[in-house]
Scaffold this motif. Structure first.
Motif, PDB file in Angstrom:
ATOM      1  N   LEU A  76     -19.265  27.262  10.932  1.00  0.00           N
ATOM      2  CA  LEU A  76     -19.174  27.817  12.277  1.00  0.00           C
ATOM      3  C   LEU A  76     -20.191  28.942  12.399  1.00  0.00           C
ATOM      4  CD1 LEU A  76     -17.782  28.477  15.025  1.00  0.00           C
ATOM      5  CD2 LEU A  76     -16.158  29.863  13.720  1.00  0.00           C
ATOM      6  N   SER A  77     -20.991  28.884  13.434  1.00  0.00           N
ATOM      7  CA  SER A  77     -21.879  29.999  13.746  1.00  0.00           C
ATOM      8  C   SER A  77     -21.703  30.327  15.223  1.00  0.00           C
ATOM      9  CB  SER A  77     -23.340  29.656  13.421  1.00  0.00           C
ATOM     10  OG  SER A  77     -23.754  28.520  14.150  1.00  0.00           O
ATOM     11  N   THR A  78     -22.050  31.544  15.590  1.00  0.00           N
ATOM     12  CA  THR A  78     -21.853  31.962  16.974  1.00  0.00           C
ATOM     13  C   THR A  78     -23.083  32.701  17.485  1.00  0.00           C
ATOM     14  OG1 THR A  78     -20.846  34.060  16.322  1.00  0.00           O
ATOM     15  CG2 THR A  78     -19.356  32.199  16.715  1.00  0.00           C
ATOM     16  N   ILE A  79     -23.173  32.733  18.797  1.00  0.00           N
ATOM     17  CA  ILE A  79     -24.197  33.527  19.465  1.00  0.00           C
ATOM     18  C   ILE A  79     -23.462  34.566  20.292  1.00  0.00           C
ATOM     19  CG2 ILE A  79     -26.055  33.505  21.192  1.00  0.00           C
ATOM     20  CD1 ILE A  79     -26.645  30.619  20.266  1.00  0.00           C
ATOM     21  N   ARG A  80     -23.752  35.836  20.030  1.00  0.00           N
ATOM     22  CA  ARG A  80     -23.180  36.976  20.758  1.00  0.00           C
ATOM     23  C   ARG A  80     -21.663  37.106  20.587  1.00  0.00           C
ATOM     24  NH1 ARG A  80     -26.997  35.219  25.118  1.00  0.00           N
ATOM     25  NH2 ARG A  80     -28.808  36.528  24.814  1.00  0.00           N
ATOM     26  N   LEU A  81     -21.133  36.673  19.453  1.00  0.00           N
ATOM     27  CA  LEU A  81     -19.708  36.835  19.145  1.00  0.00           C
ATOM     28  C   LEU A  81     -19.582  37.290  17.696  1.00  0.00           C
ATOM     29  CD1 LEU A  81     -18.306  33.538  20.710  1.00  0.00           C
ATOM     30  CD2 LEU A  81     -18.039  35.843  21.649  1.00  0.00           C
ATOM     31  N   ALA A  82     -18.655  38.206  17.427  1.00  0.00           N
ATOM     32  CA  ALA A  82     -18.467  38.741  16.079  1.00  0.00           C
ATOM     33  C   ALA A  82     -17.147  38.235  15.492  1.00  0.00           C
ATOM     34  CB  ALA A  82     -18.455  40.266  16.118  1.00  0.00           C
ATOM     35  N   PRO A  83     -17.165  37.762  14.231  1.00  0.00           N
ATOM     36  CA  PRO A  83     -15.923  37.318  13.594  1.00  0.00           C
ATOM     37  C   PRO A  83     -14.895  38.438  13.514  1.00  0.00           C
ATOM     38  CG  PRO A  83     -17.772  37.232  12.035  1.00  0.00           C
ATOM     39  CD  PRO A  83     -18.301  37.725  13.339  1.00  0.00           C
ATOM     40  N   ARG A  84     -13.621  38.074  13.717  1.00  0.00           N
ATOM     41  CA  ARG A  84     -12.462  38.962  13.684  1.00  0.00           C
ATOM     42  C   ARG A  84     -12.432  39.976  14.821  1.00  0.00           C
ATOM     43  NH1 ARG A  84     -10.987  41.981   8.925  1.00  0.00           N
ATOM     44  NH2 ARG A  84      -8.880  41.833   9.686  1.00  0.00           N
ATOM     45  N   LEU A  85     -13.534  40.201  15.497  1.00  0.00           N
ATOM     46  CA  LEU A  85     -13.523  41.069  16.674  1.00  0.00           C
ATOM     47  C   LEU A  85     -13.425  40.222  17.937  1.00  0.00           C
ATOM     48  CD1 LEU A  85     -16.288  43.666  15.757  1.00  0.00           C
ATOM     49  CD2 LEU A  85     -13.805  43.960  15.654  1.00  0.00           C
ATOM     50  N   ASP A  86     -14.253  39.200  18.013  1.00  0.00           N
ATOM     51  CA  ASP A  86     -14.318  38.369  19.210  1.00  0.00           C
ATOM     52  C   ASP A  86     -13.644  37.009  19.049  1.00  0.00           C
ATOM     53  OD1 ASP A  86     -15.791  40.348  20.522  1.00  0.00           O
ATOM     54  OD2 ASP A  86     -17.689  39.570  19.749  1.00  0.00           O
ATOM     55  N   TYR A  87     -13.556  36.503  17.812  1.00  0.00           N
ATOM     56  CA  TYR A  87     -12.967  35.175  17.597  1.00  0.00           C
ATOM     57  C   TYR A  87     -12.384  35.076  16.193  1.00  0.00           C
ATOM     58  CZ  TYR A  87     -16.883  33.913  14.626  1.00  0.00           C
ATOM     59  OH  TYR A  87     -17.784  33.871  13.602  1.00  0.00           O
ATOM     60  N   CYS A  88     -11.539  34.060  16.003  1.00  0.00           N
ATOM     61  CA  CYS A  88     -11.015  33.743  14.676  1.00  0.00           C
ATOM     62  C   CYS A  88     -10.593  32.274  14.661  1.00  0.00           C
ATOM     63  CB  CYS A  88      -9.852  34.655  14.278  1.00  0.00           C
ATOM     64  SG  CYS A  88      -8.593  34.886  15.537  1.00  0.00           S
ATOM     65  N   LEU A  89     -10.551  31.712  13.472  1.00  0.00           N
ATOM     66  CA  LEU A  89     -10.094  30.333  13.300  1.00  0.00           C
ATOM     67  C   LEU A  89      -8.577  30.336  13.232  1.00  0.00           C
ATOM     68  CD1 LEU A  89     -12.647  29.263  10.558  1.00  0.00           C
ATOM     69  CD2 LEU A  89     -12.699  28.628  12.967  1.00  0.00           C
ATOM     70  N   ILE A  90      -7.950  29.432  13.966  1.00  0.00           N
ATOM     71  CA  ILE A  90      -6.488  29.340  14.007  1.00  0.00           C
ATOM     72  C   ILE A  90      -6.078  27.948  13.561  1.00  0.00           C
ATOM     73  CG2 ILE A  90      -4.472  29.405  15.531  1.00  0.00           C
ATOM     74  CD1 ILE A  90      -5.654  32.120  15.368  1.00  0.00           C
ATOM     75  N   ALA A  91      -5.029  27.867  12.763  1.00  0.00           N
ATOM     76  CA  ALA A  91      -4.532  26.570  12.307  1.00  0.00           C
ATOM     77  C   ALA A  91      -3.956  25.787  13.480  1.00  0.00           C
ATOM     78  CB  ALA A  91      -3.472  26.771  11.231  1.00  0.00           C
ATOM     79  N   SER A  92      -4.035  24.493  13.376  1.00  0.00           N
ATOM     80  CA  SER A  92      -3.486  23.608  14.406  1.00  0.00           C
ATOM     81  C   SER A  92      -2.024  23.926  14.672  1.00  0.00           C
ATOM     82  CB  SER A  92      -3.613  22.157  13.937  1.00  0.00           C
ATOM     83  OG  SER A  92      -2.970  21.296  14.817  1.00  0.00           O
ATOM     84  N   GLY A  93      -1.657  23.991  15.929  1.00  0.00           N
ATOM     85  CA  GLY A  93      -0.262  24.218  16.298  1.00  0.00           C
ATOM     86  C   GLY A  93       0.130  25.666  16.453  1.00  0.00           C
ATOM     87  N   GLU A  94      -0.658  26.605  15.949  1.00  0.00           N
ATOM     88  CA  GLU A  94      -0.340  28.029  16.112  1.00  0.00           C
ATOM     89  C   GLU A  94      -0.668  28.461  17.536  1.00  0.00           C
ATOM     90  OE1 GLU A  94      -1.792  30.888  13.270  1.00  0.00           O
ATOM     91  OE2 GLU A  94      -1.654  29.425  11.664  1.00  0.00           O
ATOM     92  N   GLN A  95       0.160  29.290  18.112  1.00  0.00           N
ATOM     93  CA  GLN A  95      -0.100  29.828  19.449  1.00  0.00           C
ATOM     94  C   GLN A  95       0.062  31.344  19.392  1.00  0.00           C
ATOM     95  OE1 GLN A  95      -1.199  28.253  22.341  1.00  0.00           O
ATOM     96  NE2 GLN A  95      -1.444  30.365  22.971  1.00  0.00           N
TER      97      GLN A  95
END
Length: 167
Positions: A76-95
């Protein structure tokens, strides 16, 4: 190496001290078939963009229902997003709940690589990227998934997909 079934015939030519004859034997291929036979995997761009407090979902698809588990590794790579600040990976089914913050998760959720498994009998699996409700999102923010390796299928036919993150 996988070979086709076949047969071998040996013929003894005339000589002294033995009887002339021939023998034939059938040979069956006993090698395991290649993983997944003709099964291939690919990733597609998400149908919709995601904003704050939403999931960006990438679907990894198999060309047919898997006969066994198929594990696909990705980056996973991002443009203009920071890991743990702007996004994170979530396991299937978690809300995540309303006050959820990506910084509250263990560091492995901020990883830039992971694996997704297509279960036996299924033809797809989803990679869920949570856009944090406090994310700093700007024009052009996006996430990029690149499939790297596959175990249980023949090959990756489309390895890259992009998803937009909106304000």
């Amino acid at each position: 190496m996988v070979e086709a079934d076949g047969s071998v015939t040996a013929t003894v030519k005339s000589g002294t001290g033995y009887t002339v004859g021939s023998a034939s034997v059938n040979v069956a291929d006993d090698d395991d078939p290649p993983p997944g036979g003709t099964l291939t995997v690919s990733v597609a761009n998400p149908e919709e963009s995601a904003g704050r407090a939403e999931f960006l979902e990438f679907t990894v698809s198999a060309s047919e229902a898997a006969q066994q588990e198929v594990t696909v590794s990705y980056t996973l790579s991002t443009i203009r997003l920071a890991p743990r600040l702007d996004y994170c990976l979530i396991a299937s089914g978690e809300q995540p709940d309303d006050d959820f913050n990506c910084k509250d998760l263990p560091r492995d959720h901020a990883s830039n690589s992971g694996e997704v498994t297509i279960a036996a009998g299924e033809d797809s699996a989803t990679i869920f990227i949570w856009i944090d409700r406090r994310a700093w999102v700007s024009a052009g923010s996006q996430a990029h998934i690149s499939l790297r390796e596959v175990d249980g299928a023949k090959e990756i036919t489309r390895a890259n997909a992009y998803g937009r993150v909106t304000e």
